[in-house]
Write a protein that holds these residues in place. Sequence first.
Motif, PDB file in Angstrom:
ATOM      1  N   GLY A 286       0.682  -7.263  -6.902  1.00  0.00           N
ATOM      2  CA  GLY A 286       1.653  -8.166  -7.502  1.00  0.00           C
ATOM      3  C   GLY A 286       1.737  -8.013  -9.004  1.00  0.00           C
ATOM      4  O   GLY A 286       2.688  -8.449  -9.628  1.00  0.00           O
ATOM      5  N   SER A 287       0.721  -7.376  -9.601  1.00  0.00           N
ATOM      6  CA  SER A 287       0.758  -7.200 -11.052  1.00  0.00           C
ATOM      7  C   SER A 287       0.496  -5.757 -11.469  1.00  0.00           C
ATOM      8  O   SER A 287       1.009  -5.314 -12.485  1.00  0.00           O
ATOM      9  N   SER A 288      -0.311  -5.010 -10.709  1.00  0.00           N
ATOM     10  CA  SER A 288      -0.566  -3.616 -11.082  1.00  0.00           C
ATOM     11  C   SER A 288      -0.913  -2.795  -9.848  1.00  0.00           C
ATOM     12  O   SER A 288      -1.404  -3.320  -8.855  1.00  0.00           O
ATOM     13  N   ALA A 289      -0.649  -1.495  -9.944  1.00  0.00           N
ATOM     14  CA  ALA A 289      -0.972  -0.568  -8.861  1.00  0.00           C
ATOM     15  C   ALA A 289      -2.250   0.179  -9.223  1.00  0.00           C
ATOM     16  O   ALA A 289      -2.415   0.633 -10.343  1.00  0.00           O
ATOM     17  N   VAL A 290      -3.153   0.279  -8.257  1.00  0.00           N
ATOM     18  CA  VAL A 290      -4.432   0.945  -8.477  1.00  0.00           C
ATOM     19  C   VAL A 290      -4.634   1.976  -7.378  1.00  0.00           C
ATOM     20  O   VAL A 290      -4.462   1.675  -6.200  1.00  0.00           O
ATOM     21  N   THR A 291      -5.016   3.204  -7.761  1.00  0.00           N
ATOM     22  CA  THR A 291      -5.335   4.232  -6.791  1.00  0.00           C
ATOM     23  C   THR A 291      -6.755   3.990  -6.298  1.00  0.00           C
ATOM     24  O   THR A 291      -7.706   4.070  -7.067  1.00  0.00           O
ATOM     25  N   ARG A 292      -6.885   3.677  -5.014  1.00  0.00           N
ATOM     26  CA  ARG A 292      -8.204   3.386  -4.433  1.00  0.00           C
ATOM     27  C   ARG A 292      -8.856   4.630  -3.841  1.00  0.00           C
ATOM     28  O   ARG A 292     -10.054   4.804  -3.927  1.00  0.00           O
ATOM     29  N   PHE A 293      -8.045   5.473  -3.193  1.00  0.00           N
ATOM     30  CA  PHE A 293      -8.572   6.665  -2.530  1.00  0.00           C
ATOM     31  C   PHE A 293      -7.742   7.871  -2.922  1.00  0.00           C
ATOM     32  O   PHE A 293      -6.542   7.768  -3.128  1.00  0.00           O
ATOM     33  N   LYS A 294      -8.404   9.018  -2.966  1.00  0.00           N
ATOM     34  CA  LYS A 294      -7.727  10.301  -3.149  1.00  0.00           C
ATOM     35  C   LYS A 294      -8.189  11.214  -2.022  1.00  0.00           C
ATOM     36  O   LYS A 294      -9.387  11.401  -1.841  1.00  0.00           O
ATOM     37  N   PHE A 295      -7.232  11.717  -1.259  1.00  0.00           N
ATOM     38  CA  PHE A 295      -7.519  12.681  -0.211  1.00  0.00           C
ATOM     39  C   PHE A 295      -7.148  14.051  -0.769  1.00  0.00           C
ATOM     40  O   PHE A 295      -5.977  14.350  -0.952  1.00  0.00           O
ATOM     41  N   GLY A 296      -8.139  14.861  -1.061  1.00  0.00           N
ATOM     42  CA  GLY A 296      -7.887  16.153  -1.704  1.00  0.00           C
ATOM     43  C   GLY A 296      -7.515  17.236  -0.726  1.00  0.00           C
ATOM     44  O   GLY A 296      -7.859  17.184   0.460  1.00  0.00           O
TER      45      GLY A 296
ATOM     46  N   ALA B  69       0.893  -1.154   0.000  1.00  0.00           N
ATOM     47  CA  ALA B  69       0.000   0.000   0.000  1.00  0.00           C
ATOM     48  C   ALA B  69       0.932   1.205   0.000  1.00  0.00           C
ATOM     49  O   ALA B  69       1.959   1.210   0.675  1.00  0.00           O
ATOM     50  N   ARG B  70       0.611   2.211  -0.794  1.00  0.00           N
ATOM     51  CA  ARG B  70       1.514   3.358  -0.939  1.00  0.00           C
ATOM     52  C   ARG B  70       0.725   4.654  -0.854  1.00  0.00           C
ATOM     53  O   ARG B  70      -0.269   4.840  -1.546  1.00  0.00           O
ATOM     54  N   PHE B  71       1.172   5.548   0.023  1.00  0.00           N
ATOM     55  CA  PHE B  71       0.673   6.917   0.031  1.00  0.00           C
ATOM     56  C   PHE B  71       1.583   7.721  -0.880  1.00  0.00           C
ATOM     57  O   PHE B  71       2.804   7.668  -0.762  1.00  0.00           O
ATOM     58  N   LEU B  72       0.996   8.451  -1.789  1.00  0.00           N
ATOM     59  CA  LEU B  72       1.743   9.205  -2.791  1.00  0.00           C
ATOM     60  C   LEU B  72       1.192  10.617  -2.864  1.00  0.00           C
ATOM     61  O   LEU B  72      -0.018  10.819  -2.993  1.00  0.00           O
ATOM     62  N   ARG B  73       2.060  11.599  -2.777  1.00  0.00           N
ATOM     63  CA  ARG B  73       1.639  12.996  -2.900  1.00  0.00           C
ATOM     64  C   ARG B  73       1.257  13.267  -4.340  1.00  0.00           C
ATOM     65  O   ARG B  73       2.014  12.988  -5.259  1.00  0.00           O
ATOM     66  N   ASP B  74       0.060  13.814  -4.533  1.00  0.00           N
ATOM     67  CA  ASP B  74      -0.447  14.134  -5.867  1.00  0.00           C
ATOM     68  C   ASP B  74      -0.176  15.617  -6.140  1.00  0.00           C
ATOM     69  O   ASP B  74      -0.798  16.493  -5.544  1.00  0.00           O
ATOM     70  N   ASN B  75       0.788  15.893  -7.021  1.00  0.00           N
ATOM     71  CA  ASN B  75       1.162  17.282  -7.310  1.00  0.00           C
ATOM     72  C   ASN B  75       0.063  18.063  -8.018  1.00  0.00           C
ATOM     73  O   ASN B  75      -0.003  19.274  -7.913  1.00  0.00           O
TER      74      ASN B  75
ATOM     75  N   LEU C 193      -3.891   7.015  -2.129  1.00  0.00           N
ATOM     76  CA  LEU C 193      -3.573   5.726  -1.529  1.00  0.00           C
ATOM     77  C   LEU C 193      -3.696   4.678  -2.618  1.00  0.00           C
ATOM     78  O   LEU C 193      -4.779   4.450  -3.156  1.00  0.00           O
ATOM     79  N   ASN C 194      -2.542   4.084  -2.975  1.00  0.00           N
ATOM     80  CA  ASN C 194      -2.478   3.056  -4.021  1.00  0.00           C
ATOM     81  C   ASN C 194      -2.266   1.691  -3.394  1.00  0.00           C
ATOM     82  O   ASN C 194      -1.620   1.576  -2.354  1.00  0.00           O
TER      83      ASN C 194
END
Length: 174
Positions: free
Chosen positions: A135-145, A117-123, A130-131
């Motif tokens: 094991g095969s692909s990364a999907v963004t499940r949540f966006k905290f605006g 699980a990865r928290f990533l800053r959205d520029n 939150l991605n």
Amino acid sequence: LALSSGSMVLDAATDIILDTDSGVVRFKDDGATWGILSRDGNSYFNLYSAISDMDMRFQGNDGGSTVIALTLDMSEAGQAAFNNGITAVAVRVSDNMEIRANDAELYFTNAANDRYARFLRDNSNNGLDLNFYDGSSAVTRFKFGQTGNLQLNHGNLVIGTAGKGIDFSATGDA
């Protein structure tokens, strides 16, 4: 022992022993102390940088090149700067934990490092995503605006406790 010129060499077939009743070994240059090794009872071995704001560095040989593995910044109360990451079995933070980096990412991963699980800053909106990687692909499940909105990109909002729900009482027409 004192020499007026040249180097002094201590060469022993086994150990070189420094034994002092005070528990203190001082390192000096031209009479001025710059470092101290000491013992504090039976609880602490102290390594002391005696010059004000003089940083401490841990260096080593990495494939023939000298690297500075760790610097302790004494003008910043001993702030540690590691050259290339930290590997630890457990990390405890007693106050605040700060992550500073351009496009900072914080990973929570399994031991095999093949799921995370990865928290990533959205520029683009100064938010936080939150991605999940399966094991095969990364999907963004949540966006905290930045505005306070929470966007669910996949899945449903599920209330897992009976008798609980979403409270709309902050609006006039609750």
